[in-house]
Structure formats: C-alpha cells, structure tokens
Write a protein that holds these residues in place. Structure first.
Motif, PDB file in Angstrom:
ATOM      1  N   UNK A   1      -5.043  -0.674   2.797  1.00  0.00           N
ATOM      2  CA  UNK A   1      -4.065  -1.266   3.721  1.00  0.00           C
ATOM      3  C   UNK A   1      -3.761   0.065   4.618  1.00  0.00           C
ATOM      4  N   UNK A   2      -2.977  -0.279   5.720  1.00  0.00           N
ATOM      5  CA  UNK A   2      -2.448   0.729   6.701  1.00  0.00           C
ATOM      6  C   UNK A   2      -0.996   0.973   6.202  1.00  0.00           C
ATOM      7  N   UNK A   3      -0.692   2.012   5.795  1.00  0.00           N
ATOM      8  CA  UNK A   3       0.708   2.335   5.494  1.00  0.00           C
ATOM      9  C   UNK A   3       1.565   1.963   6.895  1.00  0.00           C
ATOM     10  N   UNK A   4       1.101   2.238   7.761  1.00  0.00           N
ATOM     11  CA  UNK A   4       1.904   2.283   9.124  1.00  0.00           C
ATOM     12  C   UNK A   4       2.212   0.724   9.482  1.00  0.00           C
ATOM     13  N   UNK A   5       1.721  -0.254   8.829  1.00  0.00           N
ATOM     14  CA  UNK A   5       1.971  -1.719   9.167  1.00  0.00           C
ATOM     15  C   UNK A   5       3.335  -2.076   8.686  1.00  0.00           C
ATOM     16  N   UNK A   6       3.709  -3.155   9.494  1.00  0.00           N
ATOM     17  CA  UNK A   6       5.420  -3.589   9.075  1.00  0.00           C
ATOM     18  C   UNK A   6       5.347  -4.157   7.944  1.00  0.00           C
ATOM     19  N   UNK A   7       6.626  -4.119   7.378  1.00  0.00           N
ATOM     20  CA  UNK A   7       6.752  -4.622   6.153  1.00  0.00           C
ATOM     21  C   UNK A   7       6.289  -6.387   5.945  1.00  0.00           C
ATOM     22  N   UNK A   8       6.531  -6.897   7.055  1.00  0.00           N
ATOM     23  CA  UNK A   8       6.310  -8.393   7.234  1.00  0.00           C
ATOM     24  C   UNK A   8       4.880  -8.699   7.089  1.00  0.00           C
ATOM     25  N   UNK A   9       3.986  -7.673   7.518  1.00  0.00           N
ATOM     26  CA  UNK A   9       2.559  -7.771   7.448  1.00  0.00           C
ATOM     27  C   UNK A   9       2.249  -7.626   5.815  1.00  0.00           C
ATOM     28  N   UNK A  10       2.657  -6.755   5.374  1.00  0.00           N
ATOM     29  CA  UNK A  10       2.632  -6.674   3.604  1.00  0.00           C
ATOM     30  C   UNK A  10       3.097  -8.033   3.081  1.00  0.00           C
ATOM     31  N   UNK A  11       4.099  -8.707   3.453  1.00  0.00           N
ATOM     32  CA  UNK A  11       4.505  -9.663   2.909  1.00  0.00           C
ATOM     33  C   UNK A  11       3.641 -10.830   3.045  1.00  0.00           C
ATOM     34  N   UNK A  12       2.758 -10.966   4.272  1.00  0.00           N
ATOM     35  CA  UNK A  12       1.810 -11.860   4.274  1.00  0.00           C
ATOM     36  C   UNK A  12       0.551 -11.782   3.406  1.00  0.00           C
ATOM     37  N   UNK A  13       0.619 -10.564   2.811  1.00  0.00           N
ATOM     38  CA  UNK A  13      -0.469 -10.386   1.974  1.00  0.00           C
ATOM     39  C   UNK A  13       0.042 -10.356   0.420  1.00  0.00           C
ATOM     40  N   UNK A  14       1.345 -10.898   0.177  1.00  0.00           N
ATOM     41  CA  UNK A  14       1.953 -11.194  -1.083  1.00  0.00           C
ATOM     42  C   UNK A  14       2.201 -10.154  -1.750  1.00  0.00           C
ATOM     43  N   UNK A  15       2.645  -8.785  -1.147  1.00  0.00           N
ATOM     44  CA  UNK A  15       2.958  -7.564  -1.692  1.00  0.00           C
ATOM     45  C   UNK A  15       4.523  -7.795  -2.020  1.00  0.00           C
ATOM     46  N   UNK A  16       5.203  -8.328  -0.957  1.00  0.00           N
ATOM     47  CA  UNK A  16       6.660  -8.551  -1.213  1.00  0.00           C
ATOM     48  C   UNK A  16       6.868  -9.276  -2.376  1.00  0.00           C
ATOM     49  N   UNK A  17       6.243 -10.493  -2.650  1.00  0.00           N
ATOM     50  CA  UNK A  17       6.289 -11.079  -3.937  1.00  0.00           C
ATOM     51  C   UNK A  17       6.000 -10.486  -5.106  1.00  0.00           C
ATOM     52  N   UNK A  18       5.045  -9.643  -4.957  1.00  0.00           N
ATOM     53  CA  UNK A  18       4.639  -8.734  -6.243  1.00  0.00           C
ATOM     54  C   UNK A  18       6.014  -7.763  -6.705  1.00  0.00           C
ATOM     55  N   UNK A  19       6.275  -7.204  -5.562  1.00  0.00           N
ATOM     56  CA  UNK A  19       7.353  -6.354  -5.747  1.00  0.00           C
ATOM     57  C   UNK A  19       8.664  -6.945  -6.316  1.00  0.00           C
ATOM     58  N   UNK A  20       8.918  -8.270  -5.910  1.00  0.00           N
ATOM     59  CA  UNK A  20       9.943  -8.816  -6.454  1.00  0.00           C
ATOM     60  C   UNK A  20       9.989  -9.099  -7.965  1.00  0.00           C
ATOM     61  N   UNK A  21       8.758  -9.831  -8.219  1.00  0.00           N
ATOM     62  CA  UNK A  21       8.220 -10.222  -9.419  1.00  0.00           C
ATOM     63  C   UNK A  21       8.281  -9.091 -10.548  1.00  0.00           C
ATOM     64  N   UNK A  22       7.638  -7.787 -10.211  1.00  0.00           N
ATOM     65  CA  UNK A  22       7.851  -6.624 -11.048  1.00  0.00           C
ATOM     66  C   UNK A  22       9.216  -6.240 -11.257  1.00  0.00           C
ATOM     67  N   UNK A  23      10.016  -6.471 -10.152  1.00  0.00           N
ATOM     68  CA  UNK A  23      11.680  -5.912 -10.299  1.00  0.00           C
ATOM     69  C   UNK A  23      12.063  -6.897 -11.270  1.00  0.00           C
ATOM     70  N   UNK A  24      11.989  -8.203 -11.256  1.00  0.00           N
ATOM     71  CA  UNK A  24      12.580  -8.946 -12.165  1.00  0.00           C
ATOM     72  C   UNK A  24      11.965  -8.773 -13.719  1.00  0.00           C
TER      73      UNK A  24
END
Length: 810
Positions: free
Chosen positions: A763-786
C-alpha cells in the motif's frame, strides 16, 4: 454331318458326367468334414457335461411355449433325481419346489416375465423325496413384443455347504448354552455367597458348607473351625437323640417349620436365630437356613417393658383415652374419666357408645368404629359432640386406632376436649369475614398494578406516562383532585403536567421546605390538606404527584402500599427515559464533532453487528437454504425419470446445476456470516478451516504458524481475531496480487500477537484515509481498538504488506 453332331453330343455328355462326379466327390468330402466337426463338438460337449457333473452344476432350458424343460445336463439330472424322459413327459419345475419356498419362486417368475435375470437360493424336492438346497441363476429371453419365450438357467447343489453351516451353527449354540450354564452357576454361587440369610449344607450330620452370612452369625473368621462339625454342637440346650431323629424325618418329608433356637458363637456368646431346613434328594444333603433374630428378641423384650411404660403413660396422659371392644368400654384413663364427668372406673360398667354420643351422630360414629374394627386401619381425626354422664354436651375431636394384639374388635379411642377451641374458631371465622371483605380490595389493587405495568411497555414518551399515572390514581382512589407537577430544583418553578389545576398549598409548602431534590423517591408524605409522592427526576427537575384534600381510601395501609408501588413503576420508566436522552445527546455530539467513538459504544456496535450476522446466517440456513435443497431434490427426481423427454433433460440439468451453485453459495455466505463451531473448536481449528476454504478460491498459498498460541481468550476476542483474519485475506484476494501469505499467531504473557505478511503490491502511505477504509483497514483498526489492542501497518516501496496486531488475552 450326322457323325459330327453325334461326336459333339458324346463329348458334352462326357463333360457333364465328369462335372457331376466332381460335385459328388466334393459333397462327400464336405459331409465327411461336417461329421468330423460334429463328432468333435459332441465330444467337447460331453467333456463339458462331465466337468459340470463333477462340480454339481446343472444346466437347463425352459420353453415357455411348450411349458417343458429341455436341454438338461447330466448334473441337472443328478441334482433333481429326474431323467430326461421325466422332463420330456411334461414334469414341470414347480413340482420340484419345496412348498415353503413356493412364494419365493412365484416372485422370481414375476421378475423373469419382466425381463429381469434372477439369482437366489431355495429348496427343491429330490425325486427320492429328500430336500436339496440349490443356488439358481435364470436368464430370460424375450421376443420383439417383450414377452418371455425361453428361460436358461444354471443350478448348483449347495446342500452339503448348507448342512455344514447348520452344523457349525449348532456347535456355536452348544457353546453358548455351555457358557450360559456356566454363568448361571456362577450367578447361583454369587447369590448364595452374597445372601443376607445364613445358609449351611449338612450331610451325615457334618457341616459341609457355610456361606459368609452364616460365618458372620457364628463369629468365625473362616470355615476351618466350622466345617466337619455337628450342627447340634452349636445349639444351646440341644434336643434329645430321639427328638433329633424325629426332626430329621420331618425335614426329609418336607414338613419342617421355622423354629427359634439359641446358638453359641465361636467366642461363646449367645445368639438367637430362627432356622428352617430343606432336604436335597439328589445329593442326600440337608440345607439349613437361619437368620439372626437377636435384635428382634431384644426388641420384643423391650416391647413388653414398653407396654408397662405405656400403661403408666396412659394413666398420666392429659388427653382422654378409652379402650373398648365391641362398642363396650374396657378401660379409661383418669383424663377420660374426668372428660365423662365421673371419678371411678367402676361407673363405666355397663356403659357403651350409645350412652355418650348424641342420637343425631350415633349412626356416623358407629359406622366409623365398625370400619376400624373390620379393616384394622386408623380412622381420620373427626370432630363430634359428646354427652357427659352429667348431661353436659361438649365439643370433642376423636381418633380411633385398632389394637389387634389385645383381641378382635378391640380399639383405642383418643378424645380431646375442644370446646374452648371451637369457641375461638367461631370468633376467628367472624374475624375472617371482615378480612374477606378486604380481599376484593386487594384483588382490585393487584389488577390495577398488573394493567399499569403492562401499559408501561408500550410507552415511548414522558407525556404518555404522566397522563397514564394520573388516570390510574384517580380511578383507584376515586378522586379528581390529583395533580402531577414538575418543579425545578433551583428556581422552584412549578409546571402542571397533568391532572387538576388546583394545588394544595400545604403540600406545596412542605415540598419547598424539604427541597424537591432532597425528597426520597416513591415515598408517600401526608400533610393536613393532602398527600404528595415523588416519582422521578430529570434534567434538574422533580416530578411529584399531589393529592388534595382528605382521601379516605389512603387511610387503608394497602392503598398506601399500592400508591408507592405504582409510583415506583413510573420511577423506573423515568430513569430509562433519562438514560435514553443522555445516550441520544452523546451520540448526536459524537456525530457532529467527528470524535472517536467511545469504547463502550464501539463494543456495543460490534456486538450488535455479530448478533445480526448470527441472526441472518440462521435465517439463510433455516429458510432459503432449506427451500433450495427441497427444490433441488424435486428437480433431481424429475431428471432421474426415464420417461422424461430428451429435449428437456439438458435444460433441466442446467437448472439443477444452477441450484447446486446457489446452495453452495448460500452455505459459503452462512459460514462467512457466522463461522461454524468457532467457540467449540477454538480459534486455531477455525482459522485452519478458513485457510483451506480460501485457498480453494484463490491463487496464493497460505502459511500458518500457531505453535506458540494458547487458546485461552474471551469470546469477544475470539470472534474479533477471526474477523480481522477474514478481512486480511479478503484484501489479499482483492488488492494485493500476492502469491504467498504468512500468518503467525502466538501468546506471550497476557498478550495475543497476530502478524500478517504477503508479497503483493503493498500500500502507498500517501493514500488518503478513505482509500484505506475501502480496503477495510479502518474497520480493522476499530475492531483492534475495541479489544484494547494495537495495530501497525508496514509496506516497503518494493511491495509487500505486513500487519502486526497485539491485544490483551482477556
């Protein structure tokens, strides 16, 4: 010219003669060859027939048109005992079938008529009359119309084999019987050894055997000191010799009866026993059975002493007791004499029940006592009237019990004077009448509470609650002067939310004096001009119910309890409304400020999501999947039908395959929504099953290492890690273009570590956060935080992605 024609004619005749001779020669030669081939075929047939005869394999053919058996081999004649002539004369196959197998044979004939070959075993009757077992295979020949015209068959004599099997079965049954007999003997021996009754075997006045129960009675540690002795040596005060012989004769004639004896133990102590004996004619031995009755004899002696004590108790008992026989008094204790108003037992002479029972109850009492006499059972405690000998009538309770050991038709009646209790009972009934009048009130109050609590379930607004509580209080208390006010804690501003507009001033003064915030919930307060009760607090305001004037019904304690209870119901609902409002404001605040979702809310959302997944998976499995399976089975039955038109079969088979694909996809969806047996099998086994299934649909390999993992985590962490791995594999399938994926699961101290690596595009770290979310990364972060965990992503310019996750074990 004439000679020329004559010569030509001669030449023609000569040529024809030579040709004829050649033809004759060739015909003779061909006939010779045919005879030779026929002889060779016949020789081979005889050789085959002899071989089949040796093997007891018979061949035959049945002509359906002529109903005759033809082409029978020698072995077939040997098996059946019938000759070729017998079959030529019309002997049918059915005449040889054993009568018990005729139903089986008819079934075989039906199958042959349908063109089916049959292979079975049955019995035939040999020409000499004995029964033979044969193994038969028959093949039908059908004509163009589908009708049977001939049947060819092979018959093998299996009588010897069958008899050998029967013999082996008989041998096995004999062994089973021997084993059963052995087990029966062992059970009999165990029965004797474990019997609580002492058993001894005596032959020629010598003890041959004593079981453990007998050894215990005699106090012997083993049979050494017992066996070989005379049974009479162990009896105190043994019989004279003539009496012993007489007893032996009675035992042999089976006329002995149980008898009580006293025997001495090995240590010399005396033991009371009851003994009997049986004579065994087969072994000429006497079996002695005896039981220790020392405790019973002691009990009998104690009973005699108890009788003496009981009579003394009767004399001093405070209740009246009468011993009677055939309705005549035999004995009365002093309390009984006092109950009848007499002082001397001699005054009972000549008296009976009729003298002390009122005439209207005499028939009932006589029948009850008669029943005790005849049945030998104790009567039930009954209340009656009793006429004292001085003429006074009193209330009594009496019970009668039989005393059979004294004599027939003898019983003891115990009588208690309950005159004072009856008077108290009448007073109690009067008091209960007053209580009963209040039962309706309690019932109405309870119904009111039930209806009010039921109505609360459908309320979603405070205004509805306010109106409903005012309505219920007015109805139950029977007054319209009920108000529901809302008073601010600081300004003491009052707002009427329902009910009467007139507020009692003394009630308001009491509220101001106490301070609305200090008034306890659901407690009823009384003033000189009314009542008030606080039902809830919300946003710095208190809601209070006020009742003006004197409410006579509130003078009743039950009404007060009802009012406090119904306000407690309302208070609970006020608390729920307050919590809902607080939660709504917090959610609105989060939505407007883009703040991070609190952990409790995040866990709640994930929990609700898992529950919804579970419900959806269950619904798909129980409804859609089962319906698809039913339709697939119906379609499969249609495609399996041989009468199905061929032009429809390809289309139906294509639909059938499509249904299979749908069923498969629904099952995949159910497994993804709710992993099967995740809690039962554990995380390790569930992930391995997920990897196996994923590799069937993808082009990359998966390496999984869980050698250092201890499966001791909570259910929430279990499903959380599983969902994270699911999302990682989904990203690898959709975005990474990887050929190799590595996952490692381990436990260290109180932490669970999960690492993921692939050789994809990264993945390209310069990508926007919403592009990460499209890959499910945001959901994984939230699940780990829970799960109070940490997640780290690492990707190099050369490609590949690494994810490191660490969570607490619990």
């Amino acid at each position: 010219m004439h000679s020329y024609f004559l010569g030509a004619t001669v030449l023609v005749l000569a040529a024809m003669t030579i040709l004829f001779l050649i033809i004759l020669y060739r015909c003779g030669y061909q006939r010779k060859l045919s005879h030779r081939a026929l002889d060779m075929a016949e020789s081979r047939f005889r050789m085959l027939d002899d071989m089949l005869l040796t093997l007891d394999v018979g061949i035959w053919s049945y002509d359906v048109g002529t109903r005759t058996i033809r082409n029978t081999s020698l072995a077939f004649h040997k098996i059946t005992g019938y000759s070729h002539r017998d079959f030529s004369d019309g002997l049918s196959w059915e005449t040889m079938i054993h009568p018990e197998d005729m139903a089986l044979f008819r079934t075989l004939v039906d199958k042959l008529r349908q063109g089916e070959a049959v292979h079975t075993e049955y019995r035939i009757l040999h020409a000499e009359g004995d029964v033979r077992w044969v193994q038969v295979k028959m093949i039908p020949t059908m004509n163009e119309s589908g009708q049977i015209v001939r049947t060819d068959g092979i018959a093998i004599d299996i009588t010897t084999r069958f008899r050998m099997e029967e013999a082996l079965y008989d041998m096995a049954e004999c062994k089973k019987m021997e084993q059963a007999l052995k087990e029966s003997m062992n059970r009999y021996r165990r029965l004797v050894e474990l019997s609580p009754i002492a058993i001894a075997v005596c032959k020629e006045r010598k003890l041959m055997y004593v079981n453990p129960a007998g050894l215990r009675i005699l106090g012997a540690a083993g049979p050494d000191k017992i066996l070989g002795t005379d049974p009479w040596d162990w009896v105190f005060d043994p019989y004279e010799e003539w009496a012993r012989k007489r007893l032996t004769q009675l035992i042999r004639s089976r006329r002995v009866v149980p008898e009580e004896l006293s025997i001495k133990r090995v240590d010399g102590e005396r033991v009371d026993v009851v003994a009997t004996a049986l004579y065994d004619e087969e072994s000429d031995a006497i079996e002695i059975f005896f039981e220790d009755i020392t405790a019973r004899k002691s009990a009998e002696r104690a009973l005699m002493e108890s009788d003496r004590i009981n009579r003394h108790i009767l004399d001093i008992a405070p209740v009246a007791m009468f011993l009677h026989s055939d309705f005549s008094y035999i004995y009365a204790n002093p309390a009984g004499l006092s109950l009848l108003g007499i002082t001397d037992i001699a005054q009972l002479d000549g008296t009976s029940f009729q003298d002390v029972i009122p005439s209207d109850q005499l028939e009932f009492v006589a029948s009850e006592v008669e029943h005790v006499y005849k049945s030998g059972t104790t009567s039930e405690l009954a209340g009656n009237k009793l006429v004292r000998l001085d003429g006074m009538i009193i209330d009594i309770e009496a019970i009668t019990t039989p005393i059979p050991y004294i004599g027939d038709n003898t019983a003891l009646t115990i009588i208690r004077d309950v005159t004072e209790q009856k008077q108290a009972e009448r007073e109690r009934i009067a008091a209960e009448r007053l209580v009963r009048e209040s039962e309706d009130r309690y019932f109405r109050l309870q119904m009111s509470l039930d209806q009010f609590s039921s109505d609360l379930f459908g309320m979603v607004k405070i205004s509805e609650l306010n109106a409903r509580i005012v309505q219920e209080i007015r109805k139950v208390l029977g007054t319209d002067r009920v108000s529901l006010i809302r008073i601010n804690h600081h300004s003491l501003h009052i707002k009427i939310q329902g009910g009467s507009k007139e507020l009692p001033q003394r009630v308001l003064h009491a509220i101001h004096k106490c301070g609305p915030e200090h008034i306890p919930l659901c407690k009823l307060f009384e003033t000189c001009d009314g009542y008030f009760v606080k039902i809830g607090e919300m946003n710095g305001d208190s809601s209070i119910v006020c009742i003006a004037g004197e409410a006579p019904l509130l003078m009743i304690q039950a009404k007060k309890i009802w009012l406090e209870t119904i306000t407690r119901y309302a208070s609970v609902l006020y608390d729920n409304f307050r919590v809902i409002e607080d939660l709504t404001r917090e959610l609105e605040k989060l939505g407007s400020s883009q703040q991070i979702m609190p952990l409790w809310l995040l866990r709640l959302m994930l929990h609700l999501s898992e529950n919804e997944r579970k419900r959806l998976s269950q619904d798909l499995h129980d409804a859609a999947l089962q319906e698809q399976i039913i339709w697939y089975r119906k379609l499969n039955q249609i495609t399996s039908d041989l009468d199905l038109p061929e032009h429809l079969r390809p289309q139906l088979e294509e639909i059938e395959q499509g249904l299979l694909d749908v069923i498969y996809q629904i099952r995949i969806t159910c497994n993804e929504l709710r992993p099967p047996l995740l809690k039962e099998e554990g995380l390790e086994r569930s992930l391995e099953a997920l990897f196996e299934f994923t590799q069937l649909r993808t082009n990359y390999s998966i390496q999984f290492d869980c050698s250092n993992f201890v499966d001791d985590i909570s259910d929430d962490h279990l499903i959380g890690l599983y969902r994270i791995v699911q999302e990682l594999l989904a990203n690898a399938t959709k975005h990474s273009n990887a050929t190799e994926v590595k996952l490692r699961l381990s436990t260290q101290s109180d932490e669970v570590n999960l690492s993921y690596e692939d050789n994809g595009v990264g993945i390209d770290p310069s990508q926007k956060p919403d592009q990460f979310n499209s890959m499910g990364i945001g959901g994984m972060k939230e699940r780990v935080r829970s799960m109070n965990g940490k997640i780290q992503f690492d990707s190099s310019e050369s490609g590949g992605l690494a994810v490191y996750i660490s969570i607490t074990a619990k």
